[in-house]
Structures are given as structure tokens and as C-alpha cells.
Design a protein around this motif. Structure first.
Motif, PDB file in Angstrom:
ATOM      1  N   SER A 134       0.831  -1.211   0.000  1.00  0.00           N
ATOM      2  CA  SER A 134       0.000   0.000   0.000  1.00  0.00           C
ATOM      3  C   SER A 134       0.859   1.253   0.000  1.00  0.00           C
ATOM      4  O   SER A 134       0.511   2.253  -0.642  1.00  0.00           O
ATOM      5  N   TYR A 138       0.422   4.247  -2.709  1.00  0.00           N
ATOM      6  CA  TYR A 138       0.120   5.624  -2.334  1.00  0.00           C
ATOM      7  C   TYR A 138       1.241   6.576  -2.765  1.00  0.00           C
ATOM      8  O   TYR A 138       0.969   7.709  -3.177  1.00  0.00           O
ATOM      9  N   ILE A 159      -9.108   7.256  -6.047  1.00  0.00           N
ATOM     10  CA  ILE A 159      -8.962   7.689  -4.653  1.00  0.00           C
ATOM     11  C   ILE A 159     -10.290   7.723  -3.912  1.00  0.00           C
ATOM     12  O   ILE A 159     -10.398   7.224  -2.781  1.00  0.00           O
ATOM     13  N   GLY A 198       1.555  13.375   2.667  1.00  0.00           N
ATOM     14  CA  GLY A 198       1.358  11.991   2.257  1.00  0.00           C
ATOM     15  C   GLY A 198       2.599  11.146   2.501  1.00  0.00           C
ATOM     16  O   GLY A 198       2.506  10.003   2.985  1.00  0.00           O
ATOM     17  N   PHE A 202       2.474   7.962   5.033  1.00  0.00           N
ATOM     18  CA  PHE A 202       2.697   6.598   4.536  1.00  0.00           C
ATOM     19  C   PHE A 202       4.129   6.118   4.748  1.00  0.00           C
ATOM     20  O   PHE A 202       4.410   4.934   4.597  1.00  0.00           O
TER      21      PHE A 202
END
Length: 278
Positions: A134, A138, A159, A198, A202
Motif C-alpha cells: 500500500s 500511495y 482515490i 502523504g 505513509f
């Protein structure tokens, strides 16, 4: 619901952080999801502000807050900034209610200031490493957004469903359409902040390594149809936090505060009433 008359701003790390301050009583500090803003908590604010003081900041680059400060490189830095907000408001003791990244920095704040955080609620959240598959997905999305200086239409179609239960376009059409519109209307000046945030979210550290230090009352809730933060991750945190409570949110994906507001309001009230005195 319009809370504009309750909106305030404070300078933190040379940038303006916008926040709502509504109600009186024990203080609740809310943390919203990535790509949303403080309005995500509107049903909870309307309900809980009758008995509690609700402090609801907009994360950097979201809502009415400025772009992310240059010095911000981790969720721990964001926790520091939220503690600065509480210091400025002269609030010594408070609870944290966070969804997604709001729960992630909420856990960092509880670890950083255990004598000040009374209770912690983590919804649609996981404080361990982002799984590699993931994270790669992302990161690729973030690279496209940065290169395009916005969110291209095909990426919006990828998204938007991530935040909702199945068949959201049919079951919650207005909410689904509003979110897609907000992605399409993303301002170019927001892109760099969302890209950096982001990467912070992540690429976060594995806070599970310190999770046994979370000895305060904890409530963990996960939407049973949350594809971003699946139920299994909630169980991993629940098993690792001694005495924590874990609740499945029916018919909800990631943005459960808006998908199942009445259920969320009831569970939050029950939990807070057990541990705080309105």
C-alpha cells in the motif's frame, strides 16, 4: 452545519493553523483524515459540544490552515504542533479523538505527553508501519498528483472509493460527490503540502514499538468495510494496548464519522462518559 463563527487561528512554526473552538467542559482535541478537514467532524461537534469543549484544527494544507511548515518532517512534529496549540489555549488536560492520520499523530501526542492526554480514540487508524504494497501504491499516487499539480480525473476515480463503504455512489451519493468535487478543486498551492504530508503519513515510523506505553483509556474503532485501514489492523492495536476497547463500525468505510454519524456519536459518548466527567 456552519461553524465559521467559532473559527480561530494561531501561529505555529511561522504558519497559521486554523481551528474550531466550540462548547464548554472537558476538552476534546480532534484530528481529521488526510484529504478532509475539520468539517469531517461536524456531526460529532454538534453532539459533543453540548457537554465538552471541542478543539478541532485543520491539518496543514487542509481547510483554512496554511501550507505545512518547512520544519515538519514527521507525525511527531505534528504532535508537537498540536501540543503548542493546547499550550497557547492554556489547556492542561485533554482527550484526543483522531481518524486516520488524526489517530496517528494522536498516539504520538499521547506518548509525548502522557500526563496531559486523558483518553485516546483512534478510528480507521493504524500506528504501525504502512504495509509495503500500500505504501508503494500511495507513493505512486502522490507522484502523479505532484507531477500534475493537482488530482487528474482518472486518479480521482481511484482515490474517492478508498474512503467509503461499498456502493457509496448509491448509498451516500451527496457525500461521495462532494468529496470527488473537493479533489477536483484542489488548489495548486496545496499540492506540495499534500505531497509532503502523504510521504510523512505513509512513510511513518513504527509506533507499535512503543505501544505498550499507551496505558491511558483507549477506544479503537474500524469500519467493517474500511479498505484503507482494515479491521485486522485494529485488532493488532487492540491486542497490543492493555485494556483497550475495540468496536466494529457497521456499514462504514474509512470516513465513518460522516458515514455512520449517529453510531459514532453514541460510541464516543459512552466511552467519554465512562472516563470523563462532563
Amino acid at each position: 452545519m456552519n461553524f465559521s463563527s467559532f473559527r480561530n487561528q494561531i501561529t505555529v512554526d511561522n504558519r497559521l493553523l486554523s481551528y474550531l473552538d466550540i462548547g464548554e467542559g472537558p476538552v476534546l482535541l480532534f484530528g481529521h483524515s488526510y484529504l478532509w478537514d475539520s468539517q469531517m467532524w461536524a456531526p460529532q461537534i454538534a453532539h459533543l459540544s453540548k457537554s465538552y469543549r471541542c478543539i478541532v484544527p485543520d491539518l496543514w494544507g487542509h481547510g483554512s490552515s496554511d501550507p505545512i511548515p518547512d520544519s515538519t518532517h514527521s507525525l511527531q512534529h505534528i504532535a508537537d504542533q498540536m501540543l503548542t496549540l493546547m499550550d497557547a489555549l492554556q489547556i492542561e488536560s485533554f482527550s484526543v479523538i483522531g481518524l486516520s492520520v488524526g489517530g496517528m499523530w494522536g498516539a504520538e501526542l499521547a506518548l509525548k505527553a502522557p500526563s496531559r492526554v486523558s483518553t485516546l480514540v483512534m478510528m480507521g487508524c493504524f500506528i504501525g508501519y504502512e504495509p509495503e504494497v500500500s505504501r508503494t501504491k500511495y507513493y505512486n499516487m502522490l507522484d502523479i498528483i505532484k507531477a500534475s499539480n493537482g488530482v487528474p480525473a482518472p486518479l480521482i476515480e481511484q482515490i474517492a472509493p478508498l474512503f467509503f463503504a461499498k456502493d457509496a455512489s448509491e448509498n451516500t451519493p451527496e457525500l461521495f460527490a462532494h468529496f470527488k468535487h473537493s479533489l477536483a478543486e484542489l488548489k495548486p498551492e496545496q499540492v506540495e503540502t499534500l505531497f509532503r504530508l502523504g510521504k510523512i503519513i505513509f512513510g511513518r515510523r513504527d509506533t507499535m514499538e512503543e505501544i505498550e506505553q499507551l496505558t491511558l483509556p483507549c477506544l479503537i474503532m474500524t469500519g467493517v468495510e474500511d479498505s484503507v485501514r482494515p479491521v485486522l489492523e485494529g485488532y493488532l492495536m487492540h491486542d497490543a494496548i492493555d485494556g483497550s476497547e475495540y468496536i466494529h463500525i457497521p456499514n462504514a468505510g474509512h470516513i465513518s464519522s460522516l458515514e455512520q454519524p449517529e453510531f459514532i456519536n453514541e460510541q464516543l459518548s459512552n466511552f467519554l462518559n465512562k472516563h470523563l466527567k462532563p
